[in-house]
Structures are given as structure tokens and as C-alpha cells.
Write an enzyme that holds these catalytic residues in place. Structure first.
Site, PDB file in Angstrom:
ATOM      1  CB  ALA A  56      -0.885  -0.008   1.241  1.00  0.00           C
ATOM      2  CB  VAL A  82       4.751   1.113   4.140  1.00  0.00           C
ATOM      3  CG1 VAL A  82       4.672   2.589   3.764  1.00  0.00           C
ATOM      4  CG2 VAL A  82       3.853   0.799   5.326  1.00  0.00           C
ATOM      5  CE  LYS A  83       4.161  -0.201  -4.909  1.00  0.00           C
ATOM      6  NZ  LYS A  83       3.162  -0.379  -5.990  1.00  0.00           N
ATOM      7  CB  CYS A  84       8.612   4.768   0.627  1.00  0.00           C
ATOM      8  SG  CYS A  84       7.913   4.776   2.279  1.00  0.00           S
TER       9      CYS A  84
END
Ligand code: G3P
Length: 215
Positions: A56, A82-84
Site C-alpha cells: 500500500a 508500505v510503498k515509499c
């Protein structure tokens, strides 16, 4: 190689999950926008299926904002990665989030040096976008070869997640190189299953079976 679906569409995810060939899901803001639902609701529905890895993406562009969003996303479900984005702020946020035990998928990666940096800040996954490189006449799969080699050279634990996959040959080449994960649209995963000779062969077997005396 783990196979992920690059979608936020629940029916597509459920179909592949029920068959038993799905290892995870990646989403991005563009995919989520197609669903017409709140982001957190989409994530809750997907994680409720039992998918072990669901990526996400944060939408903040500063490190502090990314960390704040990342912490909130992580709280939704333990399966959330977590997508950064691969920016200076994204690297900084990844280092902080990874230090707290959050698994980060570093996205929008287009060079081997960017992938090297993602590994150095402790990303769990790195996502090189191969289709978008192909689109501008660069051979995206060469980037995967480079990243896999670099990670092997230094035994980085970061997994190479091949993204922006457009067709089954991308999947085949990624597997031959030894990439850890390939994420793809539903239509591409369907094509992995299908072969016309399988259909023809099955039809012939069933027709011949009709001639076998029964009872
Ligand atoms: O989810 C990231 C990536 O897979 C996007 O693919 O087809 O929009 O380049 P594409």
C-alpha cells in the site's frame, strides 16, 4: 519466484487466491482510484482474504508525512508492506520505517543505483518498473539482471519485485534471472495458465473418453 497481482480489484484477487497461485498483491494510487472505494476499505477487504503480502503506497512527498502515513497503513493489518517512492524523502522515510520493523516496498525504481540505495536503507522489497523502461526504448529486464547481481554480490536481504509487467515473457525472463517476486495484472496471470495445446489436448481426451464403454 513469488507471483503477485498488481491490482486493487477484489474479484481478481479472490480468483487467483482461490486457485492457489497467488503469493501477494501490490497496489498503487492509480489502481486504487479505479475501485471507487476508500483506500483503507480496499486494504481491509484484501487483507481479510488472508493474502500474506499487500503493498500500500503513501502519497505524502516529505519524509515526515511518509512516515506518518506508513505507520497508519502498517496498523491496518500485519500483511501490509508500505510503498515509499524512490526519492531522497522516500529513502529517509524507508530508513525510519524499516528501523521500526515496518516492511517497505521501495517503488518507482528505474536504475540499479537507486536499487542499491533502497537496499542500503533496509527496504524489504525493491520495485523496478520494467514495462515503463521498455516504453522509452530501454530494456527493462537488463535492470533486473543488474539488481539481482548487485544484491547477490553483497548478500542484501532486499527482495527484487519485478513491477510494471506487461506480458508473460516478462514473467519468464524474470524467473530465469532469479528475481524474487513478479507482480502483474490479472490478464497476464491468466495467460500464464493458458496454452492452446492444453485446450486442444483436453478436448481430444474428453471426446475419446466418450468411446470408452461405461458401467
Ligand atoms: O504497481 C506498479 C507498476 O506495476 C505499475 O505498472 O503498467 O502502470 O507501468 P504500469
Amino acid at each position: 519466484m513469488k507471483l503477485f497481482l498488481d491490482t486493487a480489484h477484489l474479484d481478481e484477487i479472490r480468483t487467483m487466491w482461490d486457485i492457489g497461485i497467488l503469493d501477494g498483491v501490490t497496489t498503487n494510487p492509480s489502481l486504487v482510484s479505479k475501485e471507487g472505494k476508500k483506500f483503507e476499505d480496499v486494504l481491509r477487504e484484501i487483507t481479510a482474504l488472508g493474502i500474506p503480502s499487500v503493498s500500500a503506497e503513501v502519497v505524502a512527498t516529505d519524509a515526515e508525512g511518509m512516515v506518518k502515513e506508513g505507520r497508519r497503513l502498517r496498523e491496518i493489518h500485519p500483511s501490509i508492506y508500505v510503498k515509499c517512492p524512490m526519492t531522497s524523502a522516500g529513502l529517509k522515510a524507508t530508513k525510519i520505517l524499516a528501523g521500526e520493523g515496518t516492511r517497505v516496498n521501495m517503488t518507482l525504481v528505474f536504475s540499479a543505483n537507486q536499487a542499491l540505495l533502497a537496499a542500503k536503507v533496509g527496504a524489504a522489497y525493491v520495485s523496478p518498473f520494467i514495462g515503463r523502461l521498455d516504453d522509452i526504448s530501454e530494456v527493462g529486464m537488463e535492470l533486473i539482471e543488474d539488481v539481482v547481481q548487485i544484491y547477490r554480490n553483497y548478500s542484501f536481504p532486499t527482495e527484487v519485485l519485478v513491477a510494471s509487467v506487461r506480458h508473460p515473457i516478462h514473467v519468464l525472463e524474470a524467473a530465469k534471472i532469479g528475481a524474487d517476486i513478479c507482480t502483474m495484472p490479472f490478464a497476464v496471470m491468466e495467460k500464464l495458465v493458458q496454452h492452446p495445446l492444453t485446450d486442444i489436448g483436453l478436448a481430444r481426451f474428453l471426446k475419446d473418453w466418450e468411446k470408452v464403454p461405461k458401467g
